[in-house]
Write a protein that holds these residues in place. Structure first.
Motif, PDB file in Angstrom:
ATOM      1  N   ASN A  98       0.458  -1.107   0.141  1.00 58.74           N
ATOM      2  CA  ASN A  98      -0.515  -0.467  -0.144  1.00 58.74           C
ATOM      3  C   ASN A  98       0.644   1.444  -0.184  1.00 58.74           C
ATOM      4  O   ASN A  98       2.146   1.169  -0.201  1.00 58.74           O
ATOM      5  CB  ASN A  98      -1.279  -0.271   1.150  1.00 58.74           C
ATOM      6  CG  ASN A  98       0.147  -0.005   2.632  1.00 58.74           C
ATOM      7  OD1 ASN A  98       1.241   0.465   2.617  1.00 58.74           O
ATOM      8  ND2 ASN A  98      -1.310  -0.942   3.178  1.00 58.74           N
ATOM      9  N   ILE A  99       0.154   2.444   0.222  1.00 57.33           N
ATOM     10  CA  ILE A  99       0.968   3.737  -0.583  1.00 57.33           C
ATOM     11  C   ILE A  99       2.190   3.937   1.184  1.00 57.33           C
ATOM     12  O   ILE A  99       2.761   4.966   1.112  1.00 57.33           O
ATOM     13  CB  ILE A  99      -0.074   5.017  -0.425  1.00 57.33           C
ATOM     14  CG1 ILE A  99       0.881   6.260  -0.644  1.00 57.33           C
ATOM     15  CG2 ILE A  99      -0.462   4.942   0.446  1.00 57.33           C
ATOM     16  CD1 ILE A  99       1.069   5.653  -2.142  1.00 57.33           C
ATOM     17  N   GLN A 100       1.018   3.723   2.309  1.00 57.98           N
ATOM     18  CA  GLN A 100       1.726   3.536   3.308  1.00 57.98           C
ATOM     19  C   GLN A 100       3.476   3.490   3.539  1.00 57.98           C
ATOM     20  O   GLN A 100       4.494   3.513   3.571  1.00 57.98           O
ATOM     21  CB  GLN A 100       1.315   3.647   4.725  1.00 57.98           C
ATOM     22  CG  GLN A 100       0.482   4.238   5.417  1.00 57.98           C
ATOM     23  CD  GLN A 100      -1.566   3.798   4.054  1.00 57.98           C
ATOM     24  OE1 GLN A 100      -1.460   3.125   3.200  1.00 57.98           O
ATOM     25  NE2 GLN A 100      -1.909   4.518   3.817  1.00 57.98           N
ATOM     26  N   ILE A 101       3.486   1.511   2.894  1.00 57.96           N
ATOM     27  CA  ILE A 101       4.427   1.168   2.328  1.00 57.96           C
ATOM     28  C   ILE A 101       5.815   1.633   1.737  1.00 57.96           C
ATOM     29  O   ILE A 101       6.950   1.627   2.364  1.00 57.96           O
ATOM     30  CB  ILE A 101       4.786  -0.661   2.307  1.00 57.96           C
ATOM     31  CG1 ILE A 101       3.515  -1.340   3.530  1.00 57.96           C
ATOM     32  CG2 ILE A 101       5.811  -0.992   1.604  1.00 57.96           C
ATOM     33  CD1 ILE A 101       2.972  -2.503   3.160  1.00 57.96           C
ATOM     34  N   TYR A 102       5.341   2.153   0.358  1.00 57.75           N
ATOM     35  CA  TYR A 102       6.315   2.368  -0.798  1.00 57.75           C
ATOM     36  C   TYR A 102       6.728   3.816   0.516  1.00 57.75           C
ATOM     37  O   TYR A 102       7.986   4.564   0.110  1.00 57.75           O
ATOM     38  CB  TYR A 102       5.227   3.509  -1.442  1.00 57.75           C
ATOM     39  CG  TYR A 102       5.356   2.392  -2.953  1.00 57.75           C
ATOM     40  CD1 TYR A 102       6.172   2.050  -3.267  1.00 57.75           C
ATOM     41  CD2 TYR A 102       4.162   1.345  -3.047  1.00 57.75           C
ATOM     42  CE1 TYR A 102       5.744   0.773  -4.267  1.00 57.75           C
ATOM     43  CE2 TYR A 102       3.450   0.857  -4.498  1.00 57.75           C
ATOM     44  CZ  TYR A 102       5.041   0.710  -4.859  1.00 57.75           C
ATOM     45  OH  TYR A 102       5.060  -0.344  -5.831  1.00 57.75           O
ATOM     46  N   ASN A 103       5.602   4.800   0.927  1.00 61.31           N
ATOM     47  CA  ASN A 103       6.224   5.903   1.347  1.00 61.31           C
ATOM     48  C   ASN A 103       7.620   6.431   3.038  1.00 61.31           C
ATOM     49  O   ASN A 103       8.272   6.349   2.786  1.00 61.31           O
ATOM     50  CB  ASN A 103       5.211   6.795   2.585  1.00 61.31           C
ATOM     51  CG  ASN A 103       3.728   7.343   1.974  1.00 61.31           C
ATOM     52  OD1 ASN A 103       4.170   7.598   0.377  1.00 61.31           O
ATOM     53  ND2 ASN A 103       2.730   7.782   3.009  1.00 61.31           N
ATOM     54  N   ILE A 104       7.439   4.650   3.629  1.00 60.33           N
ATOM     55  CA  ILE A 104       8.634   4.456   4.399  1.00 60.33           C
ATOM     56  C   ILE A 104       9.539   3.702   3.919  1.00 60.33           C
ATOM     57  O   ILE A 104      10.868   4.059   4.637  1.00 60.33           O
ATOM     58  CB  ILE A 104       7.958   2.636   4.719  1.00 60.33           C
ATOM     59  CG1 ILE A 104       6.459   2.869   6.165  1.00 60.33           C
ATOM     60  CG2 ILE A 104       9.235   2.040   6.115  1.00 60.33           C
ATOM     61  CD1 ILE A 104       6.262   2.173   6.630  1.00 60.33           C
ATOM     62  N   LEU A 105       9.651   3.073   2.481  1.00 59.09           N
ATOM     63  CA  LEU A 105      10.791   2.826   2.009  1.00 59.09           C
ATOM     64  C   LEU A 105      11.339   3.999   1.336  1.00 59.09           C
ATOM     65  O   LEU A 105      12.300   4.010   1.416  1.00 59.09           O
ATOM     66  CB  LEU A 105      10.648   1.362   0.668  1.00 59.09           C
ATOM     67  CG  LEU A 105      10.267   0.323   1.225  1.00 59.09           C
ATOM     68  CD1 LEU A 105      10.053  -0.478   0.514  1.00 59.09           C
ATOM     69  CD2 LEU A 105      11.819  -0.134   1.757  1.00 59.09           C
ATOM     70  N   ILE A 106      10.846   4.329   0.580  1.00 60.13           N
ATOM     71  CA  ILE A 106      10.931   5.899   0.129  1.00 60.13           C
ATOM     72  C   ILE A 106      12.037   6.531   0.782  1.00 60.13           C
ATOM     73  O   ILE A 106      13.112   7.271   0.660  1.00 60.13           O
ATOM     74  CB  ILE A 106       9.933   6.735  -0.596  1.00 60.13           C
ATOM     75  CG1 ILE A 106      10.064   6.197  -1.823  1.00 60.13           C
ATOM     76  CG2 ILE A 106      10.569   7.895  -1.403  1.00 60.13           C
ATOM     77  CD1 ILE A 106       8.543   6.234  -2.860  1.00 60.13           C
ATOM     78  N   GLN A 107      11.163   7.087   2.181  1.00 64.19           N
ATOM     79  CA  GLN A 107      11.982   7.626   3.460  1.00 64.19           C
ATOM     80  C   GLN A 107      13.463   7.251   3.815  1.00 64.19           C
ATOM     81  O   GLN A 107      14.501   8.447   4.043  1.00 64.19           O
ATOM     82  CB  GLN A 107      11.030   8.256   4.162  1.00 64.19           C
ATOM     83  CG  GLN A 107      11.463   9.261   5.427  1.00 64.19           C
ATOM     84  CD  GLN A 107      10.333   9.432   6.088  1.00 64.19           C
ATOM     85  OE1 GLN A 107       9.594   8.220   6.919  1.00 64.19           O
ATOM     86  NE2 GLN A 107      10.755  10.714   6.576  1.00 64.19           N
ATOM     87  N   GLY A 108      13.021   6.267   3.792  1.00 60.82           N
ATOM     88  CA  GLY A 108      14.464   5.494   4.094  1.00 60.82           C
ATOM     89  C   GLY A 108      14.867   4.994   2.662  1.00 60.82           C
ATOM     90  O   GLY A 108      17.150   5.642   3.631  1.00 60.82           O
ATOM     91  N   LEU A 109      15.165   5.164   1.767  1.00 60.71           N
ATOM     92  CA  LEU A 109      15.889   4.989   0.682  1.00 60.71           C
ATOM     93  C   LEU A 109      16.723   6.925   0.834  1.00 60.71           C
ATOM     94  O   LEU A 109      17.984   6.744   0.345  1.00 60.71           O
ATOM     95  CB  LEU A 109      15.182   4.950  -0.447  1.00 60.71           C
ATOM     96  CG  LEU A 109      15.616   3.074  -0.466  1.00 60.71           C
ATOM     97  CD1 LEU A 109      14.665   3.006  -1.396  1.00 60.71           C
ATOM     98  CD2 LEU A 109      16.398   2.542  -0.366  1.00 60.71           C
ATOM     99  N   PHE A 110      16.427   7.458   0.971  1.00 63.80           N
ATOM    100  CA  PHE A 110      16.643   9.418   0.376  1.00 63.80           C
ATOM    101  C   PHE A 110      17.578   9.326   2.014  1.00 63.80           C
ATOM    102  O   PHE A 110      18.637  10.165   2.169  1.00 63.80           O
ATOM    103  CB  PHE A 110      15.563   9.747   0.252  1.00 63.80           C
ATOM    104  CG  PHE A 110      14.611   9.922  -1.173  1.00 63.80           C
ATOM    105  CD1 PHE A 110      16.054  10.737  -1.357  1.00 63.80           C
ATOM    106  CD2 PHE A 110      14.133  10.383  -0.665  1.00 63.80           C
ATOM    107  CE1 PHE A 110      14.860  11.123  -3.061  1.00 63.80           C
ATOM    108  CE2 PHE A 110      12.848  10.112  -2.434  1.00 63.80           C
ATOM    109  CZ  PHE A 110      14.029  11.421  -3.607  1.00 63.80           C
ATOM    110  N   TYR A 111      16.956   8.978   3.244  1.00 63.96           N
ATOM    111  CA  TYR A 111      17.704   9.552   4.031  1.00 63.96           C
ATOM    112  C   TYR A 111      18.551   8.325   4.350  1.00 63.96           C
ATOM    113  O   TYR A 111      19.736   8.843   4.674  1.00 63.96           O
ATOM    114  CB  TYR A 111      16.925   8.652   5.540  1.00 63.96           C
ATOM    115  CG  TYR A 111      17.374   8.938   6.630  1.00 63.96           C
ATOM    116  CD1 TYR A 111      16.836  10.141   7.380  1.00 63.96           C
ATOM    117  CD2 TYR A 111      18.493   7.841   7.891  1.00 63.96           C
ATOM    118  CE1 TYR A 111      17.574  10.220   8.615  1.00 63.96           C
ATOM    119  CE2 TYR A 111      19.030   8.392   8.270  1.00 63.96           C
ATOM    120  CZ  TYR A 111      18.778   9.404   8.883  1.00 63.96           C
ATOM    121  OH  TYR A 111      19.081  10.062  10.612  1.00 63.96           O
TER     122      TYR A 111
END
Length: 523
Positions: free
Chosen positions: A363-376
């Motif tokens: 879902n969109i929440q999982i994508y948000n978590i991963l994208i944020q982690g990758l940018f971080y």
């Protein structure tokens, strides 16, 4: 199919909780019934409509009801009440009330069933005040036939009062039911106890429990059930009264009432929040029937919160051995743990891909978590790749996605790309960027002293002022951190007269309305 076969078949269907295996089967049967000669009795049509109601196919049931009326097929009060109930479940109370008006006009005998449906429909539609007013007209204010209300009517009215945050009024109504020839039932007590617990009136809820237990035989003995105790345990856990929750749980067992999955899940969740993971896991393992995807996921989340990813993964293995398949929430919890707690993005991405192989769509929440982690972690290439993949999968980004993307780009120095993306989002009619999105961009311009020490050389102050102008025009305000950045800027006393004085005036108004100590505390 003859009439006898039809009667047996549709009786079994109408008693089943699932109804028809397929919706097309119901429609096919209706068409077959319409062609039968002689026509089946009205009870068969009622059983068909009722089966569709249980399947929650309210629109289809209404459509068949209208078809029956158009074709002149037999209908009765039960047909009408089913149709009215369908309208109310679809939050079309006004349409449902026209059926009641039709029956009254034709001088049908109207019993409590119709008024119960109407009052409940008003509650479902969010018209709680009207539901309470209708109840008062039926029961309290007018001398009407007692057949227009019963114990169920009072139960629905109690639910309405609870939904309008009037638990005290609901208690008073329950205690006065005997004045109207009605006795409280278990549903009414449970509704009220649940509401009192959610509102934090736990002592009042336990008074009601004692009242239930002490009722005399002539008053109608009411025995608390698993729902009663589960509501109380949940309320106690919500306010951190763990010892009282355990005592109530033991009392429940001593009275021979077996806890259900919900009861155990609440206890496990409460113990996890308390940090008592050992006790939570012991409860779950002792109770075989409460080992479900919710309790396992709750425990996994508890261990991750404690920073124990190893134990969380052991639970995942145990879960699969128990024959319980992890769901999206389980995977999302583990991915969040790897991304934010352990910063092991390779393992988070492995779980992400594993989801797809098991037929689960992130879902969109999982994508948000991963994208944020990758940018971080600085992996901007993979973050952008996931952003594109998100769109291909058919998911729609939410406001958190845009914040993550803007912040990630700015954090990694892609200022031009962040600005282009921000301006692009402003052109999307369905997208409403909030103050945090604006703050990220404004903060980007203020980073590294570019505005404080050299905004004239970089010629960027005009861009910032344009953003400010847009924010103020949309009714946004600035958070304290962003205000502090502009305090530094204004204190430099290097603002040209060419810039928008209206915006500067608005900025000063915001500064005047803000506690100055909050701004200086950010420095």
């Amino acid at each position: 199919m003859n009439h006898s076969q039809l009667g047996k078949f549709i009786l079994e269907i109408s008693k089943s909780k699932l109804g028809f295996p397929k919706l097309d089967d119901a429609l096919s049967l209706f068409n077959q019934m319409v062609r039968m000669r002689p026509l089946p009795p009205v009870i068969r049509f009622n059983q068909l409509l009722r089966a569709l109601f249980r399947m929650k196919e309210y629109s289809v049931s209404i459509s068949l009801f209208k078809d029956m009326c158009f074709k002149g097929l037999p209908t009765d009060q039960y047909t009408m009440s089913t149709a009215m109930n369908c309208f109310c479940r679809l939050k079309q109370v006004n349409a449902g009330s026209t059926i009641l008006g039709f029956l009254i006009k034709r001088r049908y005998i109207i019993d409590s069933t119709f008024f119960n449906i109407l009052i409940n429909g008003l509650i479902l539609e969010g018209r709680t005040a009207e539901a309470i007013d209708l109840f008062k007209k039926l029961v309290i204010e007018e001398d009407v036939d007692s057949k227009t209300y019963n114990e169920i009517t009072f139960g629905i009215a109690i639910k309405a009062l609870c939904k309008s945050n009037n638990s005290k009024g609901a208690v008073e109504l329950l205690n006065n039911m005997h004045n109207y020839g009605c006795k409280p039932n278990l549903v009414a007590y449970n509704t009220l106890i649940d509401s009192l617990c959610k509102d934090g009136f736990l002592d009042d809820a336990f008074i009601l429990l004692s009242q239930m237990k002490s009722r005399e035989e002539e008053e109608g003995i009411i025995t608390p059930d698993v729902i009663t105790y589960t509501c109380l345990i949940s309320g106690l856990c919500n306010v951190g009264r763990w010892d009282d929750a355990k005592t109530t749980f033991l009392e429940m067992n001593n009275e021979g009432i077996s806890p259900n999955d919900v009861t155990f899940s609440i206890l496990v969740n409460a113990l996890c929040k308390e940090g008592n993971m050992k006790a939570a896991q012991e409860i779950m393992m002792k109770c075989g029937h409460c080992r479900n995807v919710f309790t396992y996921t709750t425990l996994i989340d508890g261990y991750i919160t404690q920073g124990e990813m190893g134990k969380a993964l052991q639970l995942l293995t145990s879960m699969i051995k128990d024959g319980i398949e992890p769901n999206i929430v389980t995977y999302g919890t583990l991915i969040h743990g790897y991304t934010t707690v352990r910063l092991k993005l390779d393992k988070a991405l492995h779980l992400f891909r594993q989801m797809s192989s098991k037929g689960l769509k992130p879902n969109i929440q999982i994508y948000n978590i991963l994208i944020q982690g990758l940018f971080y972690s600085g992996n901007c290439f993979l973050a952008r790749k996931l952003w594109k993949e998100l769109h291909v999968s058919g998911l729609r980004p939410d406001i958190c996605t845009y914040r993550v993307l803007l912040n990630g780009l700015c954090r990694n120095g892609f200022h031009t790309e962040a600005l282009s993306f921000f301006l692009e989002m402003k052109t999307v009619e369905t997208m409403s960027l909030d103050i945090q999105c604006h703050g990220i961009i404004v903060n980007m311009f203020c980073k590294e002293g570019r505005m404080v020490r050299g905004f004239l050389q970089h010629n960027e102050f005009g861009e910032v002022m344009r953003f400010l102008k847009e924010m103020f025009s949309k009714g946004f305000s600035l958070d304290v951190t962003t205000l502090q950045l502009f305090v530094n800027l204004l204190s430099a006393d290097r603002i040209d007269d060419d810039y928008d004085n209206v915006v500067i005036q608005d900025l000063f108004k915001v500064l005047i309305d803000t506690d100055i100590s909050e701004i200086w505390s950010c420095q």
